[in-house]
Design a protein around this motif. Structure first.
Motif, PDB file in Angstrom:
ATOM      1  N   VAL A  85      40.317   1.478 -42.083  1.00 44.18           N
ATOM      2  CA  VAL A  85      41.276   0.718 -42.855  1.00 44.18           C
ATOM      3  C   VAL A  85      42.465   1.628 -43.111  1.00 44.18           C
ATOM      4  N   SER A  86      43.587   1.269 -42.569  1.00 36.86           N
ATOM      5  CA  SER A  86      44.757   2.098 -42.842  1.00 36.86           C
ATOM      6  C   SER A  86      45.960   1.189 -42.905  1.00 36.86           C
ATOM      7  N   ALA A  91      45.594   0.069 -50.601  1.00 36.08           N
ATOM      8  CA  ALA A  91      44.718  -0.981 -51.100  1.00 36.08           C
ATOM      9  C   ALA A  91      43.417  -0.342 -51.548  1.00 36.08           C
ATOM     10  N   THR A  92      42.815  -0.920 -52.570  1.00 41.16           N
ATOM     11  CA  THR A  92      41.531  -0.410 -53.036  1.00 41.16           C
ATOM     12  C   THR A  92      40.407  -1.063 -52.234  1.00 41.16           C
ATOM     13  N   VAL A  93      39.224  -0.490 -52.367  1.00 42.46           N
ATOM     14  CA  VAL A  93      38.042  -1.060 -51.726  1.00 42.46           C
ATOM     15  C   VAL A  93      37.871  -2.515 -52.164  1.00 42.46           C
ATOM     16  N   PRO A 135      41.363   3.951 -53.659  1.00 50.05           N
ATOM     17  CA  PRO A 135      42.115   3.563 -52.459  1.00 50.05           C
ATOM     18  C   PRO A 135      41.249   3.816 -51.219  1.00 50.05           C
ATOM     19  N   VAL A 136      41.258   2.870 -50.295  1.00 47.57           N
ATOM     20  CA  VAL A 136      40.430   3.058 -49.092  1.00 47.57           C
ATOM     21  C   VAL A 136      40.878   4.286 -48.308  1.00 47.57           C
ATOM     22  N   GLN A 143      32.844   5.901 -44.388  1.00 44.98           N
ATOM     23  CA  GLN A 143      32.904   5.024 -45.562  1.00 44.98           C
ATOM     24  C   GLN A 143      33.834   3.847 -45.321  1.00 44.98           C
ATOM     25  N   GLN A 144      34.928   4.092 -44.598  1.00 41.79           N
ATOM     26  CA  GLN A 144      35.857   2.991 -44.282  1.00 41.79           C
ATOM     27  C   GLN A 144      35.198   1.967 -43.373  1.00 41.79           C
TER      28      GLN A 144
END
Ligand SMILES: Nc1ncnc2c1ncn2[C@@H]1O[C@H](COP(=O)(O)OP(=O)(O)O)[C@@H](O)[C@H]1O
Ligand SMILES: [Mg+2]
Length: 259
Positions: A85-86, A91-93, A135-136, A143-144
């Motif tokens: 996720v980038s 953005a948060t999880v 934040p992701v 984890q992402q």
């Protein structure tokens, strides 16, 4: 019900077929591994089920309708290959996973308390409950990947297509993901998982489809796929039609519960 039905399917990009001659029927609730060497066409096959690669011929039916119909919205979960996720927008999880839940609600949907609970449950199921408001971008690659799995789970899809969900994920996370998938499978969700890590997922995935040079070289019990993927020989077939319904009773694994 039939989750997937492909008949002599040709799938590719532009006018070039990458996979062809694919006959595949997956019943609702089955848990299928898609195996094969790099470049064999696994991702193209998976993308074809999502309407992201072009069906050039034959038939591809997903959840009872030709692929790409709007009614599939939210009914299919997808974890793309090699995506972290980038992006420019931080953005948060919670926000990223919330997008998965929104997909289920449709264009005018809004998250209600039950939806927010589903988001929290999905994040907990992949073991990231303590990172909900981080934040992701601050998470590791593995984890992402798990955030993307949670995003797919949050929609509570009927069909979950995952393209190498365990790639780049450490062994402990692989086991956690296997437990989540066992739980999701036990609720009746159909799973189609492109993977190389059959050991970690052997308790969940019971049937295997091996793709070789864009064609299905094997369709049968996961335990029997080794001799095909091992590369020693490529049998023309077993002389029997591909068997169906390999799903066995799965051990119920207790997690924080996706449903
Ligand atoms: N977007 C694309 N456009 C054209 N060809 C592609 C595209 N994506 C993949 N291919 C080609 O399709 C073949 C199979 O790729 P892929 O489906 O990604 O295989 P796998 O997932 O098994 O590694 C490769 O030869 C690849 O170059
Ligand atoms: Mg691939």
């Amino acid at each position: 019900m039939i989750a997937l039905r492909l008949r002599d399917a040709r799938i590719g990009y532009g006018d070039t077929a990458v996979v062809q001659g694919v006959d595949l029927t997956v019943a609702e609730g089955e848990a299928v591994a898609v195996l094969g060497s790099n470049g064999s066409g696994k991702t193209t096959l998976a993308r074809g089920l999502l309407g992201l690669a072009t069906v050039l011929g034959g038939e591809v039916e997903v959840l009872g309708a030709p692929v790409g119909r709007p009614r599939e919205r939210g009914r299919i979960g997808y974890v793309p290959q090699r995506h972290t996720v980038s992006g420019a927008v931080p953005a948060t999880v919670r926000e990223v996973v919330g997008v998965g839940r929104l997909a289920r609600l449709g264009p005018v949907g809004r998250l209600r308390p039950a939806d927010r609970a589903a988001v929290r449950d999905a994040v907990a199921a992949v073991g990231l409950a303590d990172r909900l408001d981080d934040p992701v971008a601050s998470l590791s690659g593995g984890q992402q990947r798990r955030v993307l799995v949670a995003r797919a789970l949050a929609a509570e899809p009927e069909l979950l297509v995952m393209d190498e969900p365990t790639a780049g994920v450490d062994a402990a996370s692989q086991d956690a993901l296997a437990a989540v998938l066992a739980d999701v499978s036990a609720t009746g969700t159909t799973l189609l998982v492109v993977t190389h890590e059959t050991a970690a997922l052997a308790g969940v995935l019971t049937r295997a489809v091996v793709v070789d040079h864009g064609r299905i070289a094997y369709d049968g019990p996961l335990a029997g796929a080794g001799e095909v993927t091992g590369g020693h020989h490529h049998p023309e077939g077993t002389g029997q039609p591909p068997a169906r319904g390999y799903r066995q009773d799965q051990p119920r694994v207790t997690t924080d519960g996706v449903r």
